[in-house]
Design an enzyme around this catalytic site. Structure first.
Site, mmCIF file in Angstrom:
data_model
loop_
_atom_site.group_PDB
_atom_site.id
_atom_site.type_symbol
_atom_site.label_atom_id
_atom_site.label_comp_id
_atom_site.label_asym_id
_atom_site.label_seq_id
_atom_site.Cartn_x
_atom_site.Cartn_y
_atom_site.Cartn_z
ATOM 1 N N LEU A 40 6.493 -4.238 4.539
ATOM 2 C CA LEU A 40 5.079 -4.163 4.912
ATOM 3 C C LEU A 40 4.375 -2.960 4.281
ATOM 4 O O LEU A 40 4.909 -1.855 4.279
ATOM 5 C CB LEU A 40 4.990 -4.058 6.441
ATOM 6 N N HIS B 227 -6.831 8.048 22.589
ATOM 7 C CA HIS B 227 -6.324 8.044 21.207
ATOM 8 C C HIS B 227 -4.795 8.111 21.215
ATOM 9 O O HIS B 227 -4.131 7.415 20.448
ATOM 10 C CB HIS B 227 -6.911 9.217 20.414
ATOM 11 N N ASP C 236 -10.596 -0.397 18.203
ATOM 12 C CA ASP C 236 -11.701 0.238 18.922
ATOM 13 C C ASP C 236 -11.466 0.205 20.436
ATOM 14 O O ASP C 236 -10.800 -0.692 20.953
ATOM 15 C CB ASP C 236 -13.010 -0.493 18.562
#
Ligand code: IPE
Ligand code: IPE
Ligand code: MG
Length: 246
Positions: free
Chosen positions: A132, A38, A21
């Site tokens: 991962l 972003h 955030d």
């Protein structure tokens, strides 16, 4: 000593969930449009994901776009979707190099066709990678996920595949989007907000919560290491008393 050296590799969290955030505020501070935030958030994603893979974290789940985020201004939503398409396209080579398997949870059918195709194509390409597991929560709402699980169970009962008394925590969990994944032991939220915003409500029942005031585009591997060191200092009691542990 840096934070990385303080990490006990034998006690890593298996699964780290992150609420990324603060992109908009980061851009605003710099007098730029929100989209600029972003774009810079992607740099943090790359750094954190690679650091996690290098450390040996098994699962990283990133809150990328919530169901509620669809209600943002149309142009911002479109820009985020475009950014997602170009990012997945650019990163796929690194995913292959780093043995990362891409995964996604959420109402993926809500995504624009191009974004959906890019995403599912990349998931398919990386499906045999064994390192991962990077899960993007996209068009994701935890309440919807829970309702969806309840509905799936109801359908199974209706079809006679399951008895009502067989509905328990285990079977419920198997009907969530996160089926097959361990619960996150550590949840990180950036940007100084102290809330969960409809993220993994079931799965974080016993997660350790870590909040930092850093805005997501400023968050880097060193910050991740700091969060892991903090996590490792905590005593996870799961309802017991200290003396009962060990
Ligand atoms: C997080 O940053 C990214 C998404 C929700 C898509 P924000 O866009 O929420 O940035 P702030 O919270 O407004 O600063
Ligand atoms: C949560 O951030 C969603 C993502 C990080 C993708 P928001 O910025 O949407 O959350 P609120 O509105 O501050 O709770
Ligand atoms: Mg926000």
């Amino acid at each position: 000593m840096g934070y990385k050296e303080q990490i006990d590799i034998s006690r890593l969290p298996q699964h780290i969930a992150i609420i990324m955030d603060g992109n908009g505020r980061w851009a605003k501070e710099k007098g730029k449009l929100r989209v600029f935030g972003h774009k810079n958030g992607v740099v943090s994603v790359r750094d954190v994901v690679e650091a996690s893979a290098e450390l040996g974290i098994k699962y990283v789940t990133l809150y990328t776009f919530s169901s509620e985020n669809w209600n943002r201004p149309r142009l911002e939503v479109a820009a985020i979707m475009e950014l997602m398409i170009s990012t997945i396209n650019k990163e796929i080579g690194r995913f292959m190099q780093n043995n990362i398997r891409l995964n996604a949870i959420g109402d993926l059918e809500m995504l624009p066709e191009k974004a959906y195709n890019e995403l599912t194509g990349a998931i398919k390409k990386t499906e045999h990678n064994t390192g991962l597991v990077l899960t993007l929560a996209l068009s994701y709402s935890s309440r919807r996920e829970i309702v969806h699980a309840a509905r799936s169970l109801a359908c199974k009962v209706q079809r006679g595949e399951l008895k009502p008394e067989d509905i328990n925590e285990e079977t419920f969990k198997d009907n969530l989007y996160t089926d097959g994944m361990p619960d996150p032991e550590l949840l990180i939220r950036t940007s100084g907000e102290y809330r969960i915003s409809n993220y993994l409500l079931w799965q974080i029942a016993y997660a350790e919560l870590y909040f930092t005031s850093k805005l997501w585009p400023d968050f880097r591997r060193e910050d991740l290491f700091e969060a892991i060191v903090d996590y490792q200092k905590r005593e996870r009691r799961f309802g017991l008393i200290s003396e009962q542990l060990n």
